[in-house]
Write an enzyme that holds these catalytic residues in place. Structure first.
Site, PDB file in Angstrom:
ATOM      1  N   GLY A   1      -8.762  -0.233   0.749  1.00 26.26           N
ATOM      2  CA  GLY A   1      -8.256   0.968   0.026  1.00 26.26           C
ATOM      3  C   GLY A   1      -6.861   1.477   0.681  1.00 26.26           C
TER       4      GLY A   1
ATOM      5  N   ASP B   1      -4.164   6.320  11.574  1.00 28.99           N
ATOM      6  CA  ASP B   1      -3.819   7.742  11.471  1.00 28.99           C
ATOM      7  C   ASP B   1      -2.869   7.865  10.177  1.00 28.99           C
ATOM      8  OD1 ASP B   1      -1.321   6.099  11.758  1.00 28.99           O
ATOM      9  OD2 ASP B   1      -0.846   6.658  13.974  1.00 28.99           O
ATOM     10  N   GLY B   2      -2.801   6.796   9.331  1.00 26.41           N
ATOM     11  CA  GLY B   2      -2.222   7.156   7.940  1.00 26.41           C
ATOM     12  C   GLY B   2      -0.656   7.097   8.347  1.00 26.41           C
TER      13      GLY B   2
ATOM     14  N   ARG C   1       7.748   2.579  -2.412  1.00 26.13           N
ATOM     15  CA  ARG C   1       7.602   1.095  -2.603  1.00 26.13           C
ATOM     16  C   ARG C   1       7.449   0.912  -4.220  1.00 26.13           C
ATOM     17  NH1 ARG C   1       2.211  -1.777  -1.183  1.00 26.13           N
ATOM     18  NH2 ARG C   1       3.366  -2.529   1.062  1.00 26.13           N
TER      19      ARG C   1
ATOM     20  N   ASP D   1      -6.518  -8.709  -0.187  1.00 29.23           N
ATOM     21  CA  ASP D   1      -6.061  -7.498  -0.588  1.00 29.23           C
ATOM     22  C   ASP D   1      -4.632  -7.509  -0.588  1.00 29.23           C
ATOM     23  OD1 ASP D   1      -6.774  -7.631   2.239  1.00 29.23           O
ATOM     24  OD2 ASP D   1      -5.629  -5.837   2.408  1.00 29.23           O
ATOM     25  N   ASN D   2      -3.906  -8.296  -0.060  1.00 28.72           N
ATOM     26  CA  ASN D   2      -2.550  -8.657   0.052  1.00 28.72           C
ATOM     27  C   ASN D   2      -1.819  -9.596  -1.123  1.00 28.72           C
ATOM     28  OD1 ASN D   2      -2.383  -6.474   2.215  1.00 28.72           O
ATOM     29  ND2 ASN D   2      -2.360  -7.752   3.555  1.00 28.72           N
TER      30      ASN D   2
END
Ligand code: AMP
Ligand code: MG
Length: 483
Positions: free
Chosen positions: A91, A126-127, A177, A253-254
């Site tokens: 996710g 850490d996002g 993006r 996932d990519n």
């Protein structure tokens, strides 16, 4: 549902509405002092967004996610994926989908942020993201787009004013993006993982409506959908190979459903042509080495087929049979796309048999450690009658002379070659130099590099250094994930 930020953007929430199980409403982290570092004006124009408004306080609120359009709900997308072969629930750990927007050509495009703070999918992360890697995505995706390779794009990079702790303390940034969507093989693997066939079907219907509406009327729409994704990926990977692009982290996932390149982490372009090239620091086994990319893509598509099995047939054995047969088209489609692209690089008419010529010259490139991009461009000069630049790249002169003789006998078209063999790519040493300068506050080199790679096929005065191979002291290049 649509929501507007007056004068800035109007967003839809199609994904979040259609697939709420895959969308966690979430807020971006605060940004102490946002500052626009780069804005992609040609892309803004395509999207119908006014550059000056994007640079305003409201615009920065959109580009950092801190002030999304009233009523819009940014979401973190749920997906799963095979990372280096191992299945994981993932996710968006540091990304948010703000919504979709209709561009000036009438196409729906995702507007998403990367580096906008921790989400419920952040696991130990850490996002956040640092200025250097976000500018890297900006530069390399822009280079790929200019090369005619399907890709997500970068609208802007905004410095947040917040520090990011990596090996050292770095300035933080958020990238905006733009993608034709963020649906990926891993989205389907998520539905497969929780054994939710209803979600799987809705996800497939959503992807079909968005990317392959023509298959909806097929007698077997889900199989036709799978075939369409296989074809799009075969074409994409062939394009990567022809230009010498190494993605570096081809986890499922990519891998997009649209066929766009996504996730510019450890990616890099080949300098010397060496099939075993790996740039990523964590890819010690060479799983995603340059030459393995078609194999990795086929493996990912097999995982995609597995996820779709319940939609192919009720009987599992029958479904597997159907899937295997459809997956076999990857090799045929890839070979056809690669061969056609190789003929174009060689400047030869479609009737010419380029297979042997291409294979032989790639062996010579590897044996003599020749810079990939320089070779192809110099070969154009050879088609015009000046073979010295290309000959000077090789150690084994009799071998290259023999090869040049065979190739020239087929009457290569030099102008056609210059339209497909780039002069300016995002070379590793130039990218590193530009990112280091930007991290220290000087955006000049990033701007110059973007200007060079935006017109990759056209030689222009003053840009000679952008066409040169890495200096000898540049050494072994290493790239990193999760930066
Ligand atoms: P990637 O290798 O960039 O495709 O990332 C793999 C997964 O790790 C994705 O789920 C990302 O959202 C997550 N991720 C990468 N970096 C971070 C970070 N700094 N904080 C949170 N999640 C991250
Ligand atoms: Mg990713």
């Amino acid at each position: 549902m649509t929501t507007a930020l007056p004068g800035v953007a109007t967003l839809q929430a199609d994904f979040a509405t259609a697939l709420p199980e895959l969308a966690v409403p979430w807020q971006a982290a605060a940004t102490p002092s946002p500052r626009l570092l780069v804005l992609n004006e040609p892309l803004a124009a395509e999207l119908g967004l006014a550059p000056e408004r994007l640079g305003s306080a409201e615009g920065l609120g959109l580009l950092t996610g801190t002030e999304p359009p009233t009523g819009s709900t940014p979401v973190a997308q749920a997906y799963a994926g095979h990372q280096f072969g191992g299945f994981t629930k993932l996710g968006d750990g540091r990304a948010l989908l703000l919504g979709e927007l209709t561009d000036t050509a009438g196409n729906l495009r995702d507007v998403a942020l990367k580096g906008s703070g921790r989400t419920p999918h952040a696991r130990g992360g850490d996002g956040l993201a640092a200025v250097g890697p976000m500018l890297r995505e900006y530069v390399v995706s822009e280079a790929m787009h200019a090369l005619g390779i399907p890709t997500t794009r970068s609208l802007a990079v905004v410095a947040t004013g917040r520090d990011v702790r990596r090996e050292t303390v770095l300035p933080g940034a958020v990238l905006t993006r733009i993608a034709s969507s963020h649906l990926r093989v891993g989205s389907f693997q998520y539905a497969q993982g929780i054994r939710d066939d209803d979600l799987l079907r809705r996800l497939a219907d959503h992807a079909i409506a968005r990317h392959y509406p023509e298959v909806a009327s097929d007698p077997e729409p889900y199989l036709a959908f799978f075939r369409a994704v296989v074809a799009a990926q075969a074409d994409l990977i062939a394009r990567w190979m022809l230009v010498g692009f190494v993605h570096g982290v081809m986890n499922t996932d990519n891998m997009t459903i649209s066929g766009e390149t996504i996730d510019y982490g450890p990616c890099a372009f080949l300098d010397v042509f060496e099939p075993s090239t790996v740039f990523s620091s964590i890819d010690s086994g060479g799983r995603y080495a340059y030459a393995n990319q078609p194999v990795a893509a086929e493996w990912n598509l097999a995982r995609f087929a597995e996820a779709l099995l319940p939609l192919f047939a009720d009987d599992r054995e029958r479904a597997v049979e159907i899937a295997s047969e459809a997956l076999a088209s990857f090799r045929t489609e890839y070979d056809a796309a690669w061969s056609a692209g190789m003929l174009a690089k060689l400047g030869l008419a479609p009737a010419a048999d380029a297979q042997g010529l291409a294979a032989d010259v790639l062996d010579l490139l590897s044996a003599s450690h020749v810079d990939h991009t320089t070779f192809w461009r110099h070969l154009g000069a050879a088609a015009r009658g000046d073979a010295e630049p290309v000959r000077s790249l090789f150690l084994d002169l009799p071998a290259i002379d023999e090869w040049l003789g065979r190739w020239q006998a087929l009457n290569p078209d030099a102008d056609a070659m210059d339209r497909v063999n780039p002069l300016y790519i995002a070379r590793n040493h130039l990218v590193e130099e530009a990112l280091a300068a930007a991290t220290d506050g000087d955006l000049g080199p990033v701007t110059q590099l973007v200007d060079a790679v935006r017109a990759p096929f056209t030689a222009r005065p003053g840009l000679a250094r952008f066409a040169e191979p890495a200096p000898d002291d540049f050494g072994q290049y290493q790239t990193f994930c999760g930066t």
